[in-house]
Design a protein around this motif. Structure first.
Motif: not given
Length: 619
Positions: A351, A363-370, A372, A520
């Motif tokens: 991540e 740190w890990k991305p979340d929401g629209d930042q991910v 996949r 990030s």
């Protein structure tokens, strides 16, 4: 794999313990901020009793230099940790800062002057006492000679002046506050030896043996891509190691190294494949260690090789300068499949830039930042950016040039080759070609900028400063002909601004937030795609090594530690011993350091801002 210790590094993070005001770490009357103390004479007595015991470590990485001013690869910097003391060290239990060459340290109220007390019982292997003058000379040389700053210059770039008022006092004056002052992972060298060196860019420290040092081991011999040999330093202040000789033996082929372990020709093998580890678990007198690692495995793109004087060089594919192309490649990598199929579960899905082992900075991305795995979205991104398929199904740019990329692959790393095949399949479906170029050493084309993509990875240290610094504009080479500390020629003003802020931030919570923001930003640019955090998969012979300490002691690694604990602590098995078992898996391995070692936990406040061990290190 790009490592550095590691710069080193290493290279190479966390659980930072910060504090304000005057911070001191005291080593006195047996009370320390967690220190390892060896009963006087015990180590020597056991050494003599061992009768010529040798601990042989199989390595697959070439030595880039035996000069601590030049070395950046993990194997090289790991050896320097054995041969030279740093001002501070890291506790093997939890990586807290503990005394090394310095027994205590204290900043001025404005944190612009740091005073270190240098121990009086550290001696160079030639019998000369190590003093503050050696440390002052080492740092000053790095400040005044760019060639001496090649490996670790980021540590001294903010130094204004370094002096030694007396043999036991080192004073460092800073231009501005610096958060890494208890994590200066710089090998201190003997002034009376190194002041005779002329051109530091060409001196590899491999002309005369034994090499004078003050660490637990002394380098006694070296043959390129064959071996490095070390002997115990009988004058080492913590006590001499138990083995009579330590040998790092080079194996180009991982299977050959494993076969040597099975035959008893080597004592320890790191960087096992899952298949090798599974096969070794059933072998008699072999212990497998499978623990959370301190490395990341990444895909790096060439952002356009350039130097600080503004010139560009190399032959990287221009399409990779387009953020849309980098994003599409990112979206077309299935990390879950790589963890399951390539690492066979002996890894964690990638991540952020800092592995989860270092919780404070993870740190890990979340929401629209991910981003996949989404090949359909990747195709849409390419279409929108003007990279459409031609009649042959190949993606081409507006200039008509096809998206055919090359990726640098380490010939000695089976993971690179396996991941390369998956990338060829996934990207091929997008109409993107990929040539996997596996080389014994990727350093030459990498430093010349002659690549499109590369398999990258570094060992991260308790303090993340170093592995972050290698992506700053200041790490670029001065000119195309020079070598810089840059990992991948990244130069991003927003990232640089955040790096500058974290470097002077003593509040650990605020600094951790800045480090996460840097990760990030690195994620969003798409220059680095961290695909996995591999476990430390390694094995040793229990009929050769009776006990050895991991770091951290609870479920930690043996190879590439932030310190010298594994090889210094290793105790030879008794002659004719069948070892402690007939194989099996262990996440903790044996954490004992022998009866002669006592862990003394004392009083004191520690500033746990620390950095890579090895800079951990390309390849």
């Amino acid at each position: 794999m790009v490592t550095k210790v590691p710069p080193r590094p290493a290279r190479r993070p966390h659980g930072a313990h910060g504090a304000h005001g005057a911070l001191r770490v005291l080593l006195a009357s047996g009370l320390a901020a967690t220190s390892l103390v060896v009963a006087p004479g015990t180590a020597r007595a056991e050494d003599d009793k061992a009768g010529g015991t040798t601990l042989t470590v199989a390595v697959s990485q070439s030595i880039d230099s035996l000069s601590p001013f030049l070395a950046q690869k993990l194997t090289s910097t790991s050896i320097h940790r054995l041969a030279y003391e740093y001002l501070t060290n890291y506790d093997p239990k939890d990586a807290r800062t503990i005394p090394g060459l310095a027994t205590e340290w204290k900043p001025s109220p404005d944190k612009l002057t740091w005073t270190y007390t240098i121990r009086g019982d550290s001696y160079w292997s030639d019998g000369t006492q190590a003093t503050a003058e050696d440390a002052a000379w080492t740092f000053t040389k790095m400040m005044t000679d760019p060639n001496a700053a090649t490996a670790n210059g980021s540590f001294t770039a903010n130094f204004e002046k370094v002096t030694a008022p007396d043999p036991q006092t080192l004073v460092i004056k800073l231009k501005k506050p610096q958060a890494t002052m208890t994590a200066l992972d710089v090998p201190i060298v003997p002034k009376h030896v190194w002041e005779k060196v002329g051109d530091f860019s060409k001196f590899n420290n491999d002309r005369q043996f034994p090499v004078v040092g003050n660490g637990p081991f002394v380098i006694t011999d070296y043959k390129v891509d064959q071996y490095v040999k070390l002997k115990p330093n009988r004058k080492f202040w913590r006590g001499a190691p138990k083995f009579d000789e330590l040998v790092f033996k080079y194996y180009k082929d991982g299977d050959a190294a494993v076969a040597a372990l099975q035959k008893g020709e080597v004592s320890f093998v790191p960087n096992l494949t899952p298949a090798q580890a599974d096969a070794l678990k059933t072998q008699k007198n072999i212990k497998v260690n499978d623990a959370p690692g301190r490395r990341f495995f990444a895909l790096a793109t060439n952002p356009g090789a350039r130097s600080r004087d503004g010139r560009t060089f190399g032959n990287g594919h221009k399409a990779l300068l387009d953020p849309a192309v980098r994003k599409a490649l990112f979206l077309a990598v299935d990390r879950t499949t790589l963890v399951d199929k390539v690492f066979q579960g002996h890894a964690v899905e990638g991540e952020g830039y800092i592995p989860p082992r270092f919780g404070s900075y993870f740190w890990k991305p979340d929401g629209d930042q991910v981003r996949r795995y989404d090949p359909e979205e990747a195709a849409k991104v390419l279409d929108a950016a003007g990279y459409r398929k031609n009649g042959e199904g190949k993606r081409v740019g507006k200039d008509g040039r096809p998206l055919d990329f090359r990726i640098l692959c380490h010939a000695t790393d089976p993971n690179d080759k396996a991941v390369g095949k998956y990338l060829q399949e996934w990207w091929g479906e997008l109409g993107i070609g990929l040539e996997v170029e596996c080389l014994d050493s990727v350093s030459d084309p990498w430093t010349k900028g002659d690549y499109d993509l590369a398999f990258d990875g570094w060992s991260v240290n308790p303090d993340p400063d170093y592995v972050l610094s290698i992506h700053t504009c200041g790490a670029l080479p001065a000119t195309p002909k020079d070598s810089g500390a840059t990992d991948n020629f990244i130069c991003d003003k927003e990232f640089d601004g955040l790096y500058a802020q974290q470097a002077v931030e003593y509040d650990t919570a605020k600094r951790a937030d800045l480090v996460k923001r840097m990760q990030s930003r690195l994620y969003d640019t798409g220059y680095m795609n961290v695909m996995a955090y591999p476990n430390a998969l390694e094995a040793y012979r229990t009929d050769q090594i009776a006990s050895i300490t991991t770091m951290p002691e609870a479920a930690g690694n043996l190879w590439g530690q932030d310190g010298y604990w594994s090889w210094w602590s290793a105790v030879p098995a008794a002659p004719g011993s069948g070892g402690s078992g007939s194989g099996g898996s262990s996440t903790g391995v044996i954490a004992g350091i022998g009866a002669a070692v006592v862990v003394a936990v004392g009083l004191g406040v520690v500033l746990g801002l620390r950095r890579r061990s090895t800079a951990d290190d390309r390849e």
